[in-house]
Write a protein that holds these residues in place. Structure first.
Motif, PDB file in Angstrom:
ATOM      1  N   ASP A   1      32.319  50.917  15.950  1.00  0.00           N
ATOM      2  CA  ASP A   1      31.902  50.905  17.349  1.00  0.00           C
ATOM      3  C   ASP A   1      33.066  51.228  18.267  1.00  0.00           C
ATOM      4  O   ASP A   1      32.892  51.857  19.307  1.00  0.00           O
ATOM      5  CB  ASP A   1      31.309  49.532  17.691  1.00  0.00           C
ATOM      6  CG  ASP A   1      30.013  49.309  16.951  1.00  0.00           C
ATOM      7  OD1 ASP A   1      29.079  50.103  17.133  1.00  0.00           O
ATOM      8  OD2 ASP A   1      29.943  48.361  16.148  1.00  0.00           O
ATOM      9  N   ALA A   2      34.265  50.777  17.895  1.00  0.00           N
ATOM     10  CA  ALA A   2      35.434  51.047  18.727  1.00  0.00           C
ATOM     11  C   ALA A   2      36.679  51.037  17.859  1.00  0.00           C
ATOM     12  O   ALA A   2      36.656  50.572  16.709  1.00  0.00           O
ATOM     13  CB  ALA A   2      35.562  49.991  19.834  1.00  0.00           C
ATOM     14  N   VAL A   3      37.737  51.577  18.410  1.00  0.00           N
ATOM     15  CA  VAL A   3      39.048  51.534  17.756  1.00  0.00           C
ATOM     16  C   VAL A   3      40.029  50.898  18.738  1.00  0.00           C
ATOM     17  O   VAL A   3      39.785  50.875  19.938  1.00  0.00           O
ATOM     18  CB  VAL A   3      39.537  52.946  17.366  1.00  0.00           C
ATOM     19  CG1 VAL A   3      38.690  53.528  16.239  1.00  0.00           C
ATOM     20  CG2 VAL A   3      39.536  53.881  18.566  1.00  0.00           C
ATOM     21  N   ALA A   4      41.123  50.376  18.199  1.00  0.00           N
ATOM     22  CA  ALA A   4      42.139  49.771  19.073  1.00  0.00           C
ATOM     23  C   ALA A   4      43.508  50.239  18.628  1.00  0.00           C
ATOM     24  O   ALA A   4      43.855  50.091  17.458  1.00  0.00           O
ATOM     25  CB  ALA A   4      42.059  48.247  19.010  1.00  0.00           C
ATOM     26  N   VAL A   5      44.250  50.807  19.555  1.00  0.00           N
ATOM     27  CA  VAL A   5      45.591  51.272  19.213  1.00  0.00           C
ATOM     28  C   VAL A   5      46.618  50.217  19.623  1.00  0.00           C
ATOM     29  O   VAL A   5      46.620  49.744  20.753  1.00  0.00           O
ATOM     30  CB  VAL A   5      45.901  52.649  19.853  1.00  0.00           C
ATOM     31  CG1 VAL A   5      45.910  52.587  21.377  1.00  0.00           C
ATOM     32  CG2 VAL A   5      47.209  53.206  19.318  1.00  0.00           C
ATOM     33  N   GLU A   6      47.418  49.816  18.649  1.00  0.00           N
ATOM     34  CA  GLU A   6      48.462  48.813  18.889  1.00  0.00           C
ATOM     35  C   GLU A   6      49.742  49.277  18.214  1.00  0.00           C
ATOM     36  O   GLU A   6      49.920  49.062  17.018  1.00  0.00           O
ATOM     37  CB  GLU A   6      48.075  47.464  18.284  1.00  0.00           C
ATOM     38  CG  GLU A   6      46.915  46.772  18.933  1.00  0.00           C
ATOM     39  CD  GLU A   6      46.884  45.281  18.528  1.00  0.00           C
ATOM     40  OE1 GLU A   6      47.045  44.432  19.423  1.00  0.00           O
ATOM     41  OE2 GLU A   6      46.714  44.983  17.332  1.00  0.00           O
ATOM     42  N   PRO A   7      50.645  49.894  18.927  1.00  0.00           N
ATOM     43  CA  PRO A   7      51.908  50.300  18.297  1.00  0.00           C
ATOM     44  C   PRO A   7      52.639  49.071  17.750  1.00  0.00           C
ATOM     45  O   PRO A   7      52.942  48.142  18.510  1.00  0.00           O
ATOM     46  CB  PRO A   7      52.696  50.928  19.460  1.00  0.00           C
ATOM     47  CG  PRO A   7      51.668  51.306  20.472  1.00  0.00           C
ATOM     48  CD  PRO A   7      50.594  50.268  20.342  1.00  0.00           C
ATOM     49  N   PRO A   8      52.884  49.020  16.440  1.00  0.00           N
ATOM     50  CA  PRO A   8      53.477  47.823  15.835  1.00  0.00           C
ATOM     51  C   PRO A   8      54.768  47.382  16.527  1.00  0.00           C
ATOM     52  O   PRO A   8      55.032  46.194  16.647  1.00  0.00           O
ATOM     53  CB  PRO A   8      53.760  48.258  14.390  1.00  0.00           C
ATOM     54  CG  PRO A   8      52.811  49.366  14.119  1.00  0.00           C
ATOM     55  CD  PRO A   8      52.597  50.059  15.429  1.00  0.00           C
ATOM     56  N   ALA A   9      55.556  48.348  16.997  1.00  0.00           N
ATOM     57  CA  ALA A   9      56.846  48.005  17.593  1.00  0.00           C
ATOM     58  C   ALA A   9      56.696  47.179  18.864  1.00  0.00           C
ATOM     59  O   ALA A   9      57.628  46.494  19.283  1.00  0.00           O
ATOM     60  CB  ALA A   9      57.641  49.273  17.884  1.00  0.00           C
ATOM     61  N   LEU A  10      55.513  47.228  19.481  1.00  0.00           N
ATOM     62  CA  LEU A  10      55.338  46.522  20.756  1.00  0.00           C
ATOM     63  C   LEU A  10      54.616  45.182  20.609  1.00  0.00           C
ATOM     64  O   LEU A  10      54.591  44.384  21.555  1.00  0.00           O
ATOM     65  CB  LEU A  10      54.548  47.399  21.728  1.00  0.00           C
ATOM     66  CG  LEU A  10      55.202  48.735  22.104  1.00  0.00           C
ATOM     67  CD1 LEU A  10      54.288  49.527  23.030  1.00  0.00           C
ATOM     68  CD2 LEU A  10      56.557  48.505  22.790  1.00  0.00           C
ATOM     69  N   ILE A  11      54.018  44.935  19.417  1.00  0.00           N
ATOM     70  CA  ILE A  11      53.258  43.686  19.245  1.00  0.00           C
ATOM     71  C   ILE A  11      54.180  42.479  19.380  1.00  0.00           C
ATOM     72  O   ILE A  11      55.240  42.418  18.765  1.00  0.00           O
ATOM     73  CB  ILE A  11      52.542  43.661  17.879  1.00  0.00           C
ATOM     74  CG1 ILE A  11      51.469  44.752  17.844  1.00  0.00           C
ATOM     75  CG2 ILE A  11      51.916  42.299  17.597  1.00  0.00           C
ATOM     76  CD1 ILE A  11      50.728  44.855  16.523  1.00  0.00           C
ATOM     77  N   GLY A  12      53.761  41.550  20.210  1.00  0.00           N
ATOM     78  CA  GLY A  12      54.536  40.327  20.380  1.00  0.00           C
ATOM     79  C   GLY A  12      55.689  40.455  21.361  1.00  0.00           C
ATOM     80  O   GLY A  12      56.352  39.480  21.674  1.00  0.00           O
ATOM     81  N   THR A  13      55.946  41.678  21.830  1.00  0.00           N
ATOM     82  CA  THR A  13      56.950  41.845  22.886  1.00  0.00           C
ATOM     83  C   THR A  13      56.255  41.553  24.201  1.00  0.00           C
ATOM     84  O   THR A  13      55.041  41.489  24.280  1.00  0.00           O
ATOM     85  CB  THR A  13      57.449  43.302  22.943  1.00  0.00           C
ATOM     86  OG1 THR A  13      56.362  44.131  23.371  1.00  0.00           O
ATOM     87  CG2 THR A  13      57.934  43.765  21.583  1.00  0.00           C
ATOM     88  N   GLY A  14      57.002  41.402  25.244  1.00  0.00           N
ATOM     89  CA  GLY A  14      56.389  41.209  26.552  1.00  0.00           C
ATOM     90  C   GLY A  14      56.055  42.534  27.219  1.00  0.00           C
ATOM     91  O   GLY A  14      55.463  42.556  28.295  1.00  0.00           O
ATOM     92  N   THR A  15      56.408  43.638  26.574  1.00  0.00           N
ATOM     93  CA  THR A  15      56.232  44.943  27.209  1.00  0.00           C
ATOM     94  C   THR A  15      54.874  45.534  26.884  1.00  0.00           C
ATOM     95  O   THR A  15      54.568  45.771  25.723  1.00  0.00           O
ATOM     96  CB  THR A  15      57.313  45.923  26.705  1.00  0.00           C
ATOM     97  OG1 THR A  15      58.572  45.269  26.760  1.00  0.00           O
ATOM     98  CG2 THR A  15      57.331  47.183  27.544  1.00  0.00           C
ATOM     99  N   PRO A  16      54.031  45.767  27.896  1.00  0.00           N
ATOM    100  CA  PRO A  16      52.695  46.288  27.619  1.00  0.00           C
ATOM    101  C   PRO A  16      52.742  47.738  27.161  1.00  0.00           C
ATOM    102  O   PRO A  16      53.550  48.529  27.666  1.00  0.00           O
ATOM    103  CB  PRO A  16      51.989  46.168  28.961  1.00  0.00           C
ATOM    104  CG  PRO A  16      53.077  46.209  29.977  1.00  0.00           C
ATOM    105  CD  PRO A  16      54.263  45.546  29.329  1.00  0.00           C
TER     106      PRO A  16
END
Lengths: 215, 215, 215, 215
Positions: free
Chosen positions: D128-143
């Motif tokens: 139904d949908a996809v979600a892009v999450e660059p691993p390098a940014l996960i858990g950082t405060g930078t959106p």
């Protein structure tokens, strides 16, 4: 004898099996636990039956999307967990980690393995118990106690050499005779699955099964 | 003492390191093996150095595309194999299976593990040796023999309790002093990696390293 | 048509098959590659046959014990690599990473998948080619081109919709007729395994196979 | 915009976060879902909040001990499931299988991926949908919308080219401005985790977050 009924991902009603197990445990004095899917732990535990997780992950609180956290299993009502079932084989380090997670939250533990050598290895990781299930016999109607009694006695010997670790056996257990035979070989319990979970009348199936070892 | 130089996937010249290791082994009488990538086994073995695989899979001949078959490693010239390195952790059943595959073709075996409890488990699977490498120390400059000597002595004790299994240690080993310290703690050998494989002059690095234990 | 002979972990002589393949390729002008175990790449490549890896890992140079580094495969003589074979299924991110590793060292690439939907996904990762192999047909004597021709035509259509990606097909291919049928369905090549690798006379088997498409 | 709050294995009170999310969804008209551990699905669902699983396995009813069966997740109250989160990366064939399992029981689906190329692949599997999450940014405060806006626009473009698949984005989202920025880049929703799950006051945190997009 300790009887663990593993519901796997069977199309059974987990609450109905749990209620049957709770009743038969009460009637017979035999210790019986039911191990449902993680999502079903809370409603199984609400029946009053001793409830086990089928698996917990070797993780602590944190960023572990999609894991099964020991804390969540315990809070939902689990009192123990299987680890390294032949359908969910784990890396050595993760059996160790899963056992430490179980200890952290007070879950009892049974580590499954395929043969006496792996049973010795599993016992060295200090679980509460180990369970030997020869993969070739799982899901067959032939009980391990009959098809390969030495795998049970050798596993008991291997676990005894390592420390004070109980041995259960599984694969093909479906009758009271199988349970008695397992006990005579030195097993302190059995893992069951389809024989009860897929039975038309789980309560009758369980009652027949534990009758020879009832108090 | 047995010195195993693990080349991992480092950007080193495997033949140059192999030739250095062969020379230093000849000069000093110290047993030194080199463990290259599977694709490099044959050209490393052609140098005459004792050659080890970094891993073999728990499979027999058959339909196993992308596996590393023990037979292929042995035919290319490997004399032994690591199993369950912390960068290639295996399921308990696959360590058992990998060891049986190694036995089948006459490869010597070392099973790696993280701590004394896992060392006991690994030893129970009947490898030729086990190697304890605390993950937290791998790649650091701090030798396990200094940072955590008890992990070595406890591993030796754990392996002795299980059977006649030699213990090597790894993580942070880079000097002759580290080797001597490891020997004093009861280790029969060491696993090395970056200290030799990434050295500007691998031969000098190896010679310095084994000098204190040379005949 | 491109014919890839996957030697898997079969108990065949990889050099004998490679020499047969090199000869038949020369005689017939058909492009034929052989994909051996990583440890056999160098001696297969020395025969002059086009040599492919069965797998490379999604890693760069570094601490990756037990991996198959694309650089090592290429240096040993590989010109291409399979990825995500049904016997070595990979995580989506690792197919992507494996393809980038292959590109880094100039290896051509074929990503295997089970059905047209997965073929579309694989094609989106920008390999040189994709190969559809319905798992149910692998190792059977029934060619995919006959048992399920739509899976081939649908895969060609799916790959075309994504971009300029060739489609091979596999599973059950063993005769020249199967090759012709595959070509008629739009496949640009085939994956073979047991039909050649386990043949008593690999050269005759290959010659019969490619005869209908020979120049 | 669709806001999914992933509770991971955080030491939060899942019911408290669920109640906060249900309230804020009611107050603001923004669609908000909460994705707890499998063992917590039923009590989260009982709050009335839209509940998602963090993962379901690519299996049907049967012998799959330790799996997360889509049927069990749905029966416990899940209305959707994440798949292939960067902390639970799946094999391509298992994303396909997990999506078919979700369809079988009527669970909505979001497949996560790391970059636009993988997003195209994921979209080809018909979630139904996809979600892009660059691993390098996960858990950082930078959106992600600020650190790497092109990864969002390229993902939207890639998903549009494949079919009618919505794109969410994640990693580093913690303020209402981040949500607005994501919407402007073409995202139809966001994945959140620590920003809400670990907040002292989850309700206030969520309210601040969705305020700019509230009706």
């Amino acid at each position: 004898m300790f009887v663990v009924v593993n519901l796997k991902a069977y199309p059974c009603d987990p609450v109905a099996v749990a209620e049957a197990a709770a009743d038969v445990a009460d009637e017979t004095g035999v210790r019986i636990a039911v191990a449902p899917q993680a999502a079903d732990i809370s409603r199984v535990a609400e029946t009053g039956v001793e409830t086990w997780a089928q698996h917990v992950d070797a993780v602590d609180h944190g960023s572990h999307t999609g894991s099964t956290l020991a804390e969540a299993a315990a809070e939902a009502g689990a009192e123990g967990t299987l680890l390294n079932h032949s359908e969910k084989r784990l890396r050595l380090a993760d059996i160790d980690g899963g056992l430490r997670a179980a200890e952290r939250v007070g879950l009892e533990s049974i580590v499954c393995a395929n043969n006496p050598r792996q049973i010795a290895a599993a016992a060295a990781l200090e679980p509460d118990a180990v369970a030997v299930e020869p993969p070739a016999l799982i899901g067959t109607g032939t009980p391990v106690s009959q098809a390969d009694p030495e795998v049970v006695t050798d596993s008991v010997e291997a676990a005894d050499a390592v420390g004070d670790v109980d041995v259960l056996c599984g694969a093909g257990i479906s009758t009271g005779d199988d349970l008695e035979a397992a006990a005579e070989l030195g097993a302190e319990g059995v893992l069951l699955a389809s024989g009860v979970a897929k039975a038309d009348a789980p309560k009758a199936a369980l009652r027949d099964l534990v009758e020879p070892i009832a108090e």
